[in-house]
Design an enzyme around this catalytic site. Structure first.
Site, PDB file in Angstrom:
ATOM      1  CE1 TYR A 109      -3.714   2.551   0.934  1.00  0.00           C
ATOM      2  CE2 TYR A 109      -1.850   3.649   1.974  1.00  0.00           C
ATOM      3  CZ  TYR A 109      -3.139   3.683   1.485  1.00  0.00           C
ATOM      4  OH  TYR A 109      -3.845   4.849   1.535  1.00  0.00           O
ATOM      5  CD  GLU A 197      -6.154   4.649  -0.864  1.00  0.00           C
ATOM      6  OE1 GLU A 197      -7.194   4.470  -1.533  1.00  0.00           O
ATOM      7  OE2 GLU A 197      -6.144   4.662   0.384  1.00  0.00           O
TER       8      GLU A 197
END
Ligand code: GDP
Ligand code: MN
Length: 394
Positions: A109, A197
């Site tokens: 991530y 993101e």
């Protein structure tokens, strides 16, 4: 402002951020053309909606051969995808991203976001890719690493290296990951992003570091200097009423309650919603008409509230500073004359020209309940809405 994954990837590519080869398709025919133009062993067909969580909802499919592309595209186009981020009504898929399939070794991530407390951009990363970062934060917070970026220096290579090692990028790929982060940071700042993101950021079996997914949000206040971004806006993904509101420069957010609110100033609007809740009511919207609203703007705001079929009552809470109470009153009267008022209306006015404002409302002949304090106003509108519902107390 939010954009689609494929648009985000195209934008990031210009900054040198590594993304898989891909093309957008609006029809099954375009999907097969798109797949043919990408030489690959497998393809990924991804539903393009402004919401994440598509994988688990069946919005991301892998095609092992070209024959599979058309049936997958036919299945996905027009499908309503319900994910934890779409709300129960879901979102209809109108575009697909056809992408070269990647062989994944490991998912990570990587996110960049404005940390308002620190007034800096925070880089957040985790070894737990593919999962929602909120879940990682609550269950295994030790698996999240973060760096706060000095705005004058920018993301420093040593910080990017610390992140790469911190999330377990293998030594041989650390330089690639560092390059990826520095380029993503450059894109973030250059485009006035509020969120970038990459979930998952992947290490492929052949040793590449790639953005498998991309979510970019832009700061609306910076959009005036990025006119080219406006072309990427997909109105089909936005709430109809919120689009109308943006045309009039109103800050409107649709909610699921039944008391429409018209307030000036974001702080007062939040406080108004809180006080409605305190009296066991439910706001139907957040609406800040701004400091210097005209009669036309008030009228547009009122029409907007009334166009919501769930609204059973309206609370107007205005503090007249720059904005004068008589202008508000005129706007309310004009709007109700034009649109008709079938639900109870409670008005609380305070400030500049309040007397004149109250007189205008009083002489309008409209069925308006006047209130003196915020609590008084909230209590009255909740009562009126309950009465109209047949005295059912929630
Ligand atoms: P989201 O669920 O909306 O966040 O959509 P993502 O783009 O993150 O995709 C969801 C998941 O699909 C990813 O976490 C991957 O596990 C999988 N996925 C996406 N693209 C590929 C690919 O090219 N190859 C493989 N093997 N899996 C993929
Ligand atoms: Mn994702």
């Amino acid at each position: 402002m939010n954009i689609h994954e494929y648009q985000g990837k195209q934008l990031l590519k210009k900054y040198g951020v590594a993304v898989p080869l891909g093309n957008v398709a609006f029809t099954p025919e375009q999907a097969i053309e798109a797949a043919k133009s990408i030489h690959a062993k497998k393809w990924v067909v991804k539903a393009q909606i402004h919401a994440g969580g598509r994988g688990k909802a069946g919005g991301v499919k892998i095609a092992g051969s070209l024959d599979q592309i058309t049936p997958i595209a036919e299945e996905l186009l027009g499908k309503i995808l319900v994910t934890p981020q779409t709300g129960p009504a879901g979102k209809k898929v109108k575009r697909l991203l056809i992408e070269e399939g990647s062989d994944i070794e490991k998912e990570f991530y990587l996110g960049m976001v404005l940390d308002r407390n620190a007034s800096r951009i925070a880089v957040i990363a985790s070894s737990e890719g593919g999962m929602e970062i909120e879940e990682v934060a609550s269950k295994t917070p030790e698996k999240i690493v973060r760096e706060s970026v000095d705005p004058l220096i920018g993301l420093a290579p040593f910080q990017a290296r610390r992140i790469a090692f911190g999330i377990g990028i293998p030594d041989r790929q650390v330089n690639k990951a560092v390059k990826f982060m520095l380029e993503l940071y450059r894109a973030f700042v250059d485009q006035d992003c509020s969120i970038a993101e990459i979930n998952p950021l992947v290490l492929t079996k052949s040793g590449e570091i790639l953005a498998l997914d991309t979510k970019l949000n832009f700061d609306d206040n910076g959009l005036y200097r990025h006119k080219e971004l406006l072309d990427l806006r997909d109105l089909g993904e936005e709430d109809e009423k919120e689009i109308q509101a943006s045309e009039y420069g109103l800050n409107y957010i649709a909610l699921d309650g039944n008391i429409g609110c018209m307030v000036n100033g974001a702080g007062l609007a939040m406080a108004t919603m809180d006080i409605i809740k305190a009296f066991n009511g439910d706001p139907a919207n957040f609406l800040d008409v701004g400091g210097g609203a005209s009669k036309e703007k008030v009228e547009a705001a009122f029409r907007l509230i009334l166009s919501d079929p769930h609204v059973r009552g309206i609370l107007v809470n205005i503090f007249g500073g720059i904005m004068k109470c008589d202008v508000i009153a005129e706007g309310i009267v004009a709007a109700t004359e034009n649109v008709g008022l079938k639900v109870p209306l409670v008005v609380r006015l305070e400030g500049t020209n309040v007397k004149l404002g109250k007189e205008i409302l009083h002489h309008s002949g409209l069925n308006i309940t006047s209130a003196n304090t915020m609590a008084d106003a909230a209590e009255k509108i909740v009562q009126l809405v309950d009465q109209a519902a047949g005295g059912v107390v929630k």
